[in-house]
Design an enzyme around this catalytic site. Sequence first.
Site, PDB file in Angstrom:
ATOM      1  CG  ASP A 189      41.555  41.483  30.377  1.00 40.13           C
ATOM      2  OD1 ASP A 189      41.229  42.689  30.367  1.00 40.13           O
ATOM      3  OD2 ASP A 189      40.762  40.307  30.298  1.00 40.13           O
ATOM      4  CG  HIS A 266      38.661  42.715  28.121  1.00 39.52           C
ATOM      5  ND1 HIS A 266      38.489  42.972  29.318  1.00 39.52           N
ATOM      6  CD2 HIS A 266      37.087  42.119  27.827  1.00 39.52           C
ATOM      7  CE1 HIS A 266      37.185  42.602  29.820  1.00 39.52           C
ATOM      8  NE2 HIS A 266      36.493  42.098  28.865  1.00 39.52           N
ATOM      9  CD  GLU A 322      32.825  41.480  29.809  1.00 37.78           C
ATOM     10  OE1 GLU A 322      31.910  41.479  30.222  1.00 37.78           O
ATOM     11  OE2 GLU A 322      34.180  41.617  30.020  1.00 37.78           O
TER      12      GLU A 322
END
Length: 682
Positions: A189, A266, A322
């Site tokens: 991440d 990410h 996301e």
Amino acid sequence: MILNNKILSVGCVAVALLCASPVNALGHAADVIPAITDISVTKGVFTLPERGATFRIKGADADALASYLSQSVLGVSDAKGGKHADIDINILGRGDAESYTMDITPKGISVKAADEAGAFYAVQTLVQMTSDGRDRVVECCRISDKPRFGYRGLHFDVSRHFRSKEFLKKQIDAMAMMKMNNMHLHLTDGAGWRMEIESYPRLTEFAAWRPERSWQEWRNNGTKYCEQSDPRAQGGFYTKDDLREIVRYAADRHINVIPEIEMPGHSEEVLSAYPELSCSGRPYENADFCVGKEATFKFLEDVLSEVIDVFPSEYIHIGGDEAGKGAWRECPDCKARMERENLENVDQLQSYLIKRMERFINAKGRKIIGWDEILEGGVAPNATVMSWRGTEGGITALKSGHDVIMTPGSYCYIDYSQDAPFKEPVSIGGYTPLSKVYSYEPLEPGLTEADASHLLGVQANLWSEYVTEDSHAEHMYYPRAYAIAEIGWSRPGKNYGDFHRRSLAMNDLMRERGYAVFDLANEYGERKESLDSVSHAGAGAKVIYNLPYHSKYPGGGDTTLTDGLRGGWNNNDGRWQGTLDDVDLTVDLGRVMPVHYIGAAFFHSEGAWIHLPEKVIISVSDDGETFREAGTVWCDVDPAYPKIMVKDYGVAVNTDARYVRLHAVKNPRPGAWLFTDEIIIN
Ligand code: ACM
Ligand code: ZN
């Protein structure tokens, strides 16, 4: 000891009722977490001899269990060929996966398991039954136990804060005791890459390290990475040997380890180390891989090949959540890819990447899991969907024949606080106590049997932005992981009171074993003011909105602020109303009346960008046209205050009025939300 003088057949629900007895303590079948499917209590007790207790295992793969048992807390040794064994285990090689029966008689314990996992879970049941620290006496009973769902997962975000191999092994032990069988390792991440990849050494020489230990400090200082050799370097990574050791340790406890490699979003840490994989070609500019460049696919395939080599898991998690996708719209490479592949929008561009990675992973004999965003732009044909933004994505996926793991944020995200924020460590926000997690039912009404057959199970996720210390992580996991374990294993028909009692006992056992569990016995609970309705002169009054509230956070709509119900610790509880603007509204009391107090409550959650108003100007009027100021209340709380809080802004007045106007001037921080609840007028 109770219930030892007659045969009594009880299912899960009935067990819950029986267990209302105050004499129960961890140490017998009705105390086990997750609740056993079926228990028939029989006559007598069996005492596991303090010294020289023996076991015998017959059937497939008996050696691994024998080795585990010999080292277990049960203090038993292999009877080998001896005549009598106190615990006789037969692995049948048939029956429902992971199931077992256990017959406890005064002479000994006989286990029949469908497979080695079933036998292992029989042992875990026995471990809990004999772990009350008093004696090794168990009531005689017949147990028949099997899981409701095949997937019972716990998620570890080791990117935001790196955790040691030893920490993970310790949690594997806890998972095993709760009959959980999948550890989801969020290995990559923006906050750090955590797996040794030989073909891309900068991932662990650079992208695994940062000058600040805590994620918050790192964020406040501009999210920069540093060289491993930098004296300030904080973080770390797992070598392949470390990971193989974790995988082996977990497998010995019937836990599969699922690695997650995030793509295309990410991925700031990768793009800082290898900026040529981003749209801009520069570090610290993009969070998403460039999907236009072939180098991205070479990177991902090389990385996944090494991942697949280390992790035997059938499933490889490819993230998919996301992604901002913004840079793709301007990037010549991404635009060229979209044109070549006839992709109409950036969602389809993400879908192109996910589908291509799925083909690569399927060709290696594995399957992908992705977060529910992988449904956007067209889901990859064989993908399993992990539904986190509510359950809608999961239900859509089920209905189109895809396998699904449910982990809806409002029940399964255990990065939210589990108790009153003033007594809890700083968290990302929210309020998800044990009772809320336990109330989750994954099989929603309207799902057919065919849909349900694709629901693999459930998982709790602990995102760790705010969880720096290992002990804090354990505090967040336990007891809420017990609830997910029970939802995944036990039959529906829940009794929270009974589960709470068993959780208290399980907490004692976990504490004895060195886990820093949340102190459930001293839980404060929901915001007291929200528990009862409040009667006041403004209750039921009409609210005229001079500025509208945000459509995403309407609370209960136009009546929210005068419905007599005050919001709780969770700004999403339907009682708080949110806006990105000021709050400007007028309450019409219906007639001119004496008014002595006017106030409203506002919500603060720095992690969720919800800030208290800078000031609240309160004015009154008789005709709704000419207002006179009744008072202004200024904010006296530091906007950076890290915890959630609720603050009343109110003024004492002594006047007559029909209309009350409340103008809350929002905090000037860009993007700050303003959340309001009950306007109290007396
Ligand atoms: C997620 O919480 N972004 C999967
Ligand atoms: Zn691009």
